[in-house]
Design an enzyme around this catalytic site. Structure first.
Site, PDB file in Angstrom:
ATOM      1  N   ASP A 373       0.823  -1.213   0.000  1.00 29.71           N
ATOM      2  CA  ASP A 373       0.000   0.000   0.000  1.00 29.71           C
ATOM      3  C   ASP A 373       0.856   1.262   0.000  1.00 29.71           C
ATOM      4  OD1 ASP A 373       0.901  -0.529   2.601  1.00 29.71           O
ATOM      5  OD2 ASP A 373      -0.690   0.684   3.480  1.00 29.71           O
ATOM      6  N   GLU A 374       0.217   2.369  -0.344  1.00 31.01           N
ATOM      7  CA  GLU A 374       0.748   3.727  -0.206  1.00 31.01           C
ATOM      8  C   GLU A 374       2.088   3.942  -0.897  1.00 31.01           C
ATOM      9  OE1 GLU A 374      -1.517   5.283   3.771  1.00 31.01           O
ATOM     10  OE2 GLU A 374       0.422   4.303   4.083  1.00 31.01           O
ATOM     11  N   ILE A 375       2.177   3.468  -2.127  1.00 29.00           N
ATOM     12  CA  ILE A 375       3.340   3.783  -2.959  1.00 29.00           C
ATOM     13  C   ILE A 375       3.281   5.252  -3.365  1.00 29.00           C
ATOM     14  CG2 ILE A 375       4.453   3.346  -5.185  1.00 29.00           C
ATOM     15  CD1 ILE A 375       4.824   1.097  -3.212  1.00 29.00           C
TER      16      ILE A 375
END
Length: 610
Positions: A373-375
């Site tokens: 997540d949250e690249i």
């Protein structure tokens, strides 16, 4: 079907008779003056015998009937007969010891060791006739590992005929169902002023709705000691939650020992004392399995990677992670400190393989969480070596889609490494992200639904959920608008409240139905609810550590547990009195669960409601 209640004889008689008694009126325990009341009972007995579900939590999913009488007994009079394949017997034996320890924890302090009816001065009144209790536990399967296919069903029958012993029979397919049956039995026991009581008759058949009933705990932002993690597992076992999803690493710290690459923890732990050694992790895995809880490890990647990875250049391996600690952090990540894997560095994959090998050995997982997540694309775009790599391969280094493709290639390569290391097709979990959103729209075949389970952390009404279900993805629900336990506190960067405020009350937790969420996206004729594998409430640790762990998790985690075990058609209002009582039971067993109502409300059912 009937359930039998047992009472355990307390070790001492009351010094003075209480002026209060309780009566069961319309399914509620109501406190009355004892004067002139002939059909009153003590508080514990009332809780066991009043109401359709007795004091059991979570509620049973199958037929259940609980009796209206209790029987006195002594803990020392409980005898066990264990019928199970040889591999299971040692675990069953330990489970019975845990059961007895739970009963002793419920016993009021200062009363242990003295016989019922005897005062502290040694003078004795006529003792209550304590009954012998024989508990037979029968297990069919020799399996000792918990998987997504493991049956956790059990049947519990309690019966008693005057003048004979109390008979308790627990039949289960697996050890895990038998363990749940013992937990239910422990909840059919209450200590009154004069007697410890077991329900004299009961017949309960039970099995969970979802195979993944989880808490997600973050130990990277703030280190949480093993003693607190063991206590969390104990509380999960009390509530029949079966998965501790361990978010063990992040950009902030790498606190878990990887024996084949010690530099990760040397550079990544907050201090040498704040490390989970390989031996400690293996022991925690065994501790959890004995209590019906799998440890599901997560190595979040390729974002959420930083401290612990910064030694690569000095070791001649190049940069293993980029943007580590970069400022201003808002340009490179969602919170400080920043960091993402250098996904074009082959040496990084060599280190990744070492981590996977150790995780496979330590956890022996039946499912594995790869994070995802949250690249932050800008982190990679502004890293010269990655931008140059894109150019050298004929791409446009200013085009975000080039880095999305690199991310997809990373995911394919990392998944292959895990499968080669583990030697099996372990289901892989990923958080919802731009990659899963792209996958849901059919833009790529990077994440085959047959191989991945997606953990949804968006809102429960996000159309991405419907898109994933339409593609056939199994889901674990963790929607932040109901099941994020770190929400509603002061902001830790900036002012005001944190990003996901308001606070998620136990009522919000209880009323959040994964089945209802899935069905809200169903077209006519579809069965999206069958794709839901369960759910997990999440506690990120930016503002939580061992000092606040219990109160943040409980009793909200118990509300989650009943939702995931039973998916009840009733709402939180119908569960209030049982949960208030269950919270008291958790506290008696050493869990620092947050108070829900004044004690007056616990002693007077139905008064403190609107």
């Amino acid at each position: 079907m009937r359930l039998l209640l047992l009472c355990c004889a307390l070790a001492a008689a009351r010094a003075e008779p209480s002026v209060w008694t309780w009566r069961c009126e319309s399914g509620s325990c109501v406190r009355r003056s004892a004067a002139g009341v002939t059909d009153g009972m003590q508080f514990g007995t009332c809780k066991l015998t009043c109401g359709e579900l007795s004091a059991v939590w979570p509620r049973p999913t199958g037929p259940a009937a609980f009796g209206s009488e209790t029987v006195p007994f002594l803990i020392d009079s409980v005898q066990f007969q264990l019928v199970a394949p040889d591999p299971v017997k040692p675990m069953l034996q330990t489970a019975t010891e845990i059961f007895l320890d739970s009963l002793r924890a419920l016993q009021p302090s200062g009363l242990g060791g003295r016989r019922s009816g005897c005062r502290p001065d040694g003078a004795c009144e006529p003792a209550v006739a304590e009954q012998a209790v024989k508990v037979t536990v029968a297990v069919e399967s020799a399996d000792t590992a918990l998987t997504l296919e493991t049956g956790e069903d059990s049947q519990l029958v309690v019966s008693y005929t005057a003048g004979s012993e109390v008979s308790v029979v627990i039949n289960a397919t697996t050890f895990f169902g038998a363990r749940h049956g013992l937990e239910t039995l422990s909840q059919l026991i209450e200590y009154d002023d004069d007697n410890a009581c077991l329900q004299a008759s009961a017949d309960r058949t039970d099995a969970p709705v979802y195979p993944i009933r989880a808490l997600t705990i973050d130990t990277a932002r703030s280190f949480i000691p093993l003693s607190a993690l063991r206590r969390t597992i104990d509380a999960m076992a009390m509530n029949k939650l079966n998965t501790l999803h361990w978010h063990v690493t992040d950009t902030h710290s790498f606190p878990i020992e990887v024996s084949s690459e010690p530099r990760l923890v040397q550079y990544g732990a907050y201090s040498p004392q704040q490390v989970y050694t390989a031996r400690e992790v293996a022991e925690l895995v065994r501790y959890g399995r004995q209590r019906g809880v799998r440890l599901l490890p997560e190595l979040d990647a390729p974002a959420h990677v930083g401290y612990g990875w910064q030694w690569g250049e000095d070791a001649g391996l190049g940069r293993l992670a980029v943007c580590v600690g970069e400022e201003p952090w808002q340009s490179y990540c969602v919170e400080p400190p920043c960091g993402q894997m250098n996904i074009i560095n082959d040496n990084m994959y060599t280190v990744l393989e070492k981590i996977y090998k150790d995780f496979n050995t330590l956890f022996q997982p039946d499912i594995f969480h790869m994070g995802g997540d949250e690249i932050n694309i800008n982190c990679w775009k502004t890293s010269p070596e990655i931008a140059d790599y894109v150019s050298d391969h004929g791409g446009d280094p200013t085009d975000d889609s080039e880095y999305m493709e690199l991310w997809a290639q990373y995911q394919l390569r990392a998944a292959d490494i895990w499968r080669n290391v583990s030697g099996r097709d372990t289901p892989l979990l990923l958080w919802t992200s731009d990659l899963t959103s792209q996958e849901a729209s059919g833009a790529s075949s990077v994440l085959p639904p047959s191989q991945y389970i997606i953990q949804v952390w968006t809102t429960g009404s996000d159309q991405q959920i419907g898109d994933l279900l339409q593609q056939g993805y199994p889901l674990v629900i963790s929607n932040y608008d109901a099941w994020y336990f770190d929400c509603g506190f002061s902001a830790w960067v900036g002012a005001g409240h944190n990003w996901c405020a308001p606070y998620k009350s136990w009522q919000t937790v209880y009323d959040n139905s994964p089945r209802a969420i899935a069905r809200s996206f169903e077209p006519s004729g579809a069965d999206y609810a069958s794709l839901v594998r369960g759910g997990s409430a999440v506690l990120w640790s930016e503002q939580s550590d061992a000092q606040t762990l219990d109160s943040r998790l409980w009793p909200r985690g118990a509300a989650l547990a009943e939702r995931l075990w039973a998916e009840p058609d009733t709402d939180s209002a119908a569960a209030l009195t049982r949960l208030v009582h269950h919270r008291e039971r958790m506290v008696q067993r050493g869990i620092g669960a947050e108070l829900m109502q004044p004690e007056y409300c616990h002693m007077n059912d139905g008064i403190c409601v609107l």
